[in-house]
Scaffold this active site. Structure first.
Site, PDB file in Angstrom:
ATOM      1  N   SER A  14       1.189  -1.482  -0.091  1.00 39.25           N
ATOM      2  CA  SER A  14       0.088  -0.122   0.416  1.00 39.25           C
ATOM      3  C   SER A  14       1.116   1.233   0.095  1.00 39.25           C
ATOM      4  O   SER A  14       0.513   2.286   0.053  1.00 39.25           O
ATOM      5  CB  SER A  14      -0.894   0.525   1.168  1.00 39.25           C
ATOM      6  N   HIS A  62      -3.348  -3.629  -5.515  1.00 43.51           N
ATOM      7  CA  HIS A  62      -3.229  -3.684  -4.331  1.00 43.51           C
ATOM      8  C   HIS A  62      -5.475  -3.827  -3.549  1.00 43.51           C
ATOM      9  O   HIS A  62      -6.987  -3.286  -4.736  1.00 43.51           O
ATOM     10  CB  HIS A  62      -3.589  -2.117  -4.199  1.00 43.51           C
ATOM     11  N   GLU A  71      -6.215  -2.237  -6.667  1.00 46.44           N
ATOM     12  CA  GLU A  71      -6.470  -1.062  -8.169  1.00 46.44           C
ATOM     13  C   GLU A  71      -5.022  -2.023  -9.091  1.00 46.44           C
ATOM     14  O   GLU A  71      -4.628  -2.397  -7.947  1.00 46.44           O
ATOM     15  CB  GLU A  71      -5.536  -0.220  -7.226  1.00 46.44           C
ATOM     16  N   ASN A  91      -6.287   5.670  -1.952  1.00 52.61           N
ATOM     17  CA  ASN A  91      -4.864   6.408  -0.671  1.00 52.61           C
ATOM     18  C   ASN A  91      -5.345   7.076  -1.108  1.00 52.61           C
ATOM     19  O   ASN A  91      -4.960   8.564   0.146  1.00 52.61           O
ATOM     20  CB  ASN A  91      -4.528   4.703  -0.354  1.00 52.61           C
TER      21      ASN A  91
HETATM   22  P1  NAD Z   1       0.081  -9.890   7.916  1.00 47.77           P
HETATM   23  O1  NAD Z   1       0.782  -9.174   9.160  1.00 47.77           O
HETATM   24  O2  NAD Z   1      -1.237 -10.078   8.305  1.00 47.77           O
HETATM   25  O3  NAD Z   1       0.470 -10.567   6.986  1.00 47.77           O
HETATM   26  C1  NAD Z   1       2.322 -10.891   6.233  1.00 47.77           C
HETATM   27  C2  NAD Z   1       1.859 -12.141   5.906  1.00 47.77           C
HETATM   28  O4  NAD Z   1       3.183 -11.756   5.653  1.00 47.77           O
HETATM   29  C3  NAD Z   1       2.304 -13.261   7.880  1.00 47.77           C
HETATM   30  O5  NAD Z   1       1.892 -13.840   8.007  1.00 47.77           O
HETATM   31  C4  NAD Z   1       3.838 -13.422   7.894  1.00 47.77           C
HETATM   32  O6  NAD Z   1       4.232 -14.632   7.915  1.00 47.77           O
HETATM   33  C5  NAD Z   1       3.812 -13.564   6.174  1.00 47.77           C
HETATM   34  N1  NAD Z   1       4.918 -13.196   5.324  1.00 47.77           N
HETATM   35  C6  NAD Z   1       6.400 -12.650   5.614  1.00 47.77           C
HETATM   36  N2  NAD Z   1       7.496 -11.844   5.044  1.00 47.77           N
HETATM   37  C7  NAD Z   1       7.322 -13.702   4.404  1.00 47.77           C
HETATM   38  C8  NAD Z   1       8.533 -14.212   3.598  1.00 47.77           C
HETATM   39  N3  NAD Z   1       9.294 -13.817   3.214  1.00 47.77           N
HETATM   40  N4  NAD Z   1       7.357 -14.426   2.856  1.00 47.77           N
HETATM   41  C9  NAD Z   1       6.535 -15.461   2.852  1.00 47.77           C
HETATM   42  N5  NAD Z   1       5.695 -14.578   3.584  1.00 47.77           N
HETATM   43  C10 NAD Z   1       5.693 -13.729   4.439  1.00 47.77           C
HETATM   44  O7  NAD Z   1       0.211  -8.714   7.287  1.00 47.77           O
HETATM   45  P2  NAD Z   1      -1.318  -8.034   5.621  1.00 47.77           P
HETATM   46  O8  NAD Z   1      -1.747  -6.771   6.931  1.00 47.77           O
HETATM   47  O9  NAD Z   1      -2.060  -9.236   5.564  1.00 47.77           O
HETATM   48  O10 NAD Z   1      -0.845  -7.047   5.201  1.00 47.77           O
HETATM   49  C11 NAD Z   1       0.014  -7.850   4.165  1.00 47.77           C
HETATM   50  C12 NAD Z   1       0.558  -6.034   2.878  1.00 47.77           C
HETATM   51  O11 NAD Z   1      -0.470  -6.325   2.603  1.00 47.77           O
HETATM   52  C13 NAD Z   1       1.067  -5.615   3.198  1.00 47.77           C
HETATM   53  O12 NAD Z   1       2.271  -4.750   2.111  1.00 47.77           O
HETATM   54  C14 NAD Z   1       0.680  -4.970   3.337  1.00 47.77           C
HETATM   55  O13 NAD Z   1       0.959  -3.229   3.377  1.00 47.77           O
HETATM   56  C15 NAD Z   1      -0.639  -4.697   1.963  1.00 47.77           C
HETATM   57  N6  NAD Z   1      -2.474  -4.171   2.962  1.00 47.77           N
HETATM   58  C16 NAD Z   1      -2.125  -4.371   3.783  1.00 47.77           C
HETATM   59  C17 NAD Z   1      -3.628  -3.454   4.090  1.00 47.77           C
HETATM   60  C18 NAD Z   1      -4.785  -3.301   5.472  1.00 47.77           C
HETATM   61  O14 NAD Z   1      -5.387  -3.463   5.822  1.00 47.77           O
HETATM   62  N7  NAD Z   1      -4.280  -4.921   6.578  1.00 47.77           N
HETATM   63  C19 NAD Z   1      -4.789  -3.462   2.686  1.00 47.77           C
HETATM   64  C20 NAD Z   1      -3.718  -3.026   1.641  1.00 47.77           C
HETATM   65  C21 NAD Z   1      -2.151  -3.575   1.734  1.00 47.77           C
END
Ligand code: NAD
Length: 515
Positions: free
Chosen positions: A123, A144, A156, A194
């Site tokens: 994001s 996204h 997106e 965003n």
């Molecule tokens: P999260 O912490 O819930 O999940 C991330 C997962 O990735 C974890 O289970 C972790 O163990 C795993 N992980 C980390 N490094 C890894 C690797 N090298 N290989 C495999 N697995 C790995 O996080 P999230 O909220 O799901 O966010 C994930 C991505 O999505 C981020 O880039 C975040 O910016 C983006 N995002 C989040 C949201 C939101 O509202 N949470 C919205 C849009 C985008």
């Protein structure tokens, strides 16, 4: 460009909040999915959460048992990333770190075919920066998604500087198989959705620090006056005050100090005090054990009796709407000149003190192109603000100046109650609360539009589907009129100062050309 998807599964890396949601909508959409997470057991646990989610959907009649079962059976958890060798697309939703995402795609480039598309769900990191150094970097795009993924029907699709049309087309097609509307955005801070929503919280924090209203009042104005489901401060508490502050700092850095994106000082202090929002039971609100934090919004305003004559001055859409509502409430709106007025509602864009005639009774002026102070110059006049479409607004804001009497304020309040609106009193300033937040949202969207970040249609689709906004920002621009928006922004720049409120040239040109 429509494409036929290659054979094979898609891969999802990261089985946290977003990855699990992405895997779920892909499987429900009929795609085979491989799911991997570095944390031991995380992918299997995510598959379990997806199964329970889909079972609840069956109980609610949204899916059949067979559809849910088939979707779950399409998700295969992978023991290692090497199992992604036959995927035609891999979507990553891992930690929000450039080195982690870049390292992952570089490793996948060794495992997958050169045609495999790599999509990042980042994001805040530039897609172009993630792609740099990845072999065949033209295959790297952004996809996204919005949280919670199963409920937000938007993706997106972001073009990095080197993304190929073919890779973007595959991402869009996969988005459509997942039953998401896809919109296109170029690579830049916050992409499209965003970015255009940035002022929602920033402007609210600015209003709070200027003391125009407290957080609860600002949220109430935004909900009742603007039709948003949540106010900016409740949303900030939900997302996390610390998470929001990190996003604000990242925007400011990526924008090289763009004044519109300057973070507020409020969250830094809240974080120091441990007020992180819901997760710490205290943020802008205090959360009781049962989750309650504010009073419920009131039902429809009891319509008070209307009698006598009123004048509504002005030719904007808002003035016309006010005249119609006043007439429908039972006021005489075109009474002969000699008849005394209950109240004169001056809805012109800019009203200067000398234009205001107090000889026919009390006056309330629209605080759009001026604050009340600038319009009334200490005379006994009330201020108000509301935005079209007024039929959908449940509340109107009012304000008082140094010369406003309690009686004038009471008469103003009574007029708005008679046309069926709640009345919320706030401090004085151009646009009061809602006008300032919405004009800055539309201004940011206009900057994004003129910079080619996305189309007007995609801005409107994006904020409605990705953020649940009550209407699209471009549709709202057309309802309010560019003249009123620019007039409010100019007044903010004049009265508050700084480059934060400079109007997008696209808006100013629309006014000059009478559009
Ligand atoms: P999260 O912490 O819930 O999940 C991330 C997962 O990735 C974890 O289970 C972790 O163990 C795993 N992980 C980390 N490094 C890894 C690797 N090298 N290989 C495999 N697995 C790995 O996080 P999230 O909220 O799901 O966010 C994930 C991505 O999505 C981020 O880039 C975040 O910016 C983006 N995002 C989040 C949201 C939101 O509202 N949470 C919205 C849009 C985008």
């Amino acid at each position: 460009m429509a494409v036929e998807l290659p054979d094979g599964p898609i891969g999802v890396v990261g089985a946290g909040t977003m990855g699990a949601g992405i895997a779920q909508v892909a499987a429900v959409g009929g795609l085979d999915v491989k799911l991997f997470d570095v944390a031991e057991g995380a992918a299997v646990a995510a598959r379990g959460r997806i199964t329970s989610y889909l079972q609840r959907s069956v109980a609610r009649g949204l899916l059949t048992d067979a559809q849910a079962g088939a979707a779950v059976s399409r998700i295969e958890t992978a023991g290692s990333i090497e199992e992604f060798d036959n995927c035609f697309l891999v979507i990553e939703a891992v930690a929000e770190r450039l080195d982690v995402k870049q390292g992952l795609f570089t490793k996948l480039a060794d495992i997958c075919s050169p045609d495999t598309v790599f999509a990042t769900n980042t994001s805040s990191l530039p897609v172009t920066a993630i792609a740099a150094g990845v072999p065949q970097q033209e295959r790297v795009v952004g996809m996204h998604f919005f949280n919670p993924v199963p409920l937000m029907r938007l993706v997106e699709v972001i073009a990095g500087m080197n993304s190929s049309e073919q890779a973007l087309a595959i991402a869009r097609e996969v988005g459509s198989r997942m039953d998401r509307q896809s919109i296109d955005a170029s690579d830049g801070p916050g992409f499209l959705v965003n970015r255009v929503s940035r002022p929602f919280l920033l402007e609210a924090q600015q209003l709070l620090s200027e003391g125009l209203a407290d957080a609860e009042t600002i949220d109430r104005v935004v909900r009742l006056g603007g039709g948003f489901r949540m106010g900016p401060f409740e949303l900030s508490d939900l997302v996390g005050v610390d998470v929001g502050y990190d996003i604000a700092k990242s925007f400011y850095a990526l924008g090289h100090g763009e004044p519109r994106w300057r973070p507020s000082g409020i969250p830094a202090q809240m974080i120091a005090a441990g007020r992180l929002g819901r997760k710490s039971a205290r943020g802008y609100y205090e959360y009781a054990e049962n989750g309650s934090y504010r009073a419920d919004d009131p039902g429809p305003q009891m319509v008070e009796s209307a009698s006598g004559a009123v004048d509504v001055i002005g030719e904007t859409q808002l003035a016309h709407e006010l005249r119609r509502l006043a007439e429908a409430a039972g006021y005489a709106v075109s009474a002969p000149a000699g008849v005394p007025r209950e109240i004169t509602i001056d809805a012109r864009l800019v009203t200067a003190g000398r234009d205001i005639d107090l000889s026919r009774g009390p006056v309330a002026v629209l605080c759009a192109g001026n604050s009340l102070a600038a319009a009334a110059r200490g005379r006994n006049i009330a201020g108000f603000h509301c935005l079209p479409p007024l039929g959908e607004a449940r509340a109107v804001e009012i304000t008082r100046g140094s010369g406003t009497t309690e009686e004038t304020l009471t008469i103003t309040r009574h007029f708005f109650h008679a046309i069926g609106k709640h009345v919320i009193e706030v401090g004085d300033g151009p646009g009061l609360v809602l006008g300032r937040i919405v004009c800055q949202l539309i201004n940011e969207a206009s900057f994004a539009l003129q910079e080619g970040v996305g189309s007007a249609e995609d801005i409107d689709k994006g904020v409605q589907l990705g953020l649940n906004y009550p209407r699209g920002l471009m549709a709202w621009r057309d309802a309010i009129g560019s003249a009123q928006i620019v007039s409010t922004l100019d007044a903010l720049q004049r009265e508050i100062g700084g480059d934060r409120y400079r109007a997008a040239s696209a808006l100013r040109r629309a006014v000059l050309e009478g559009r």
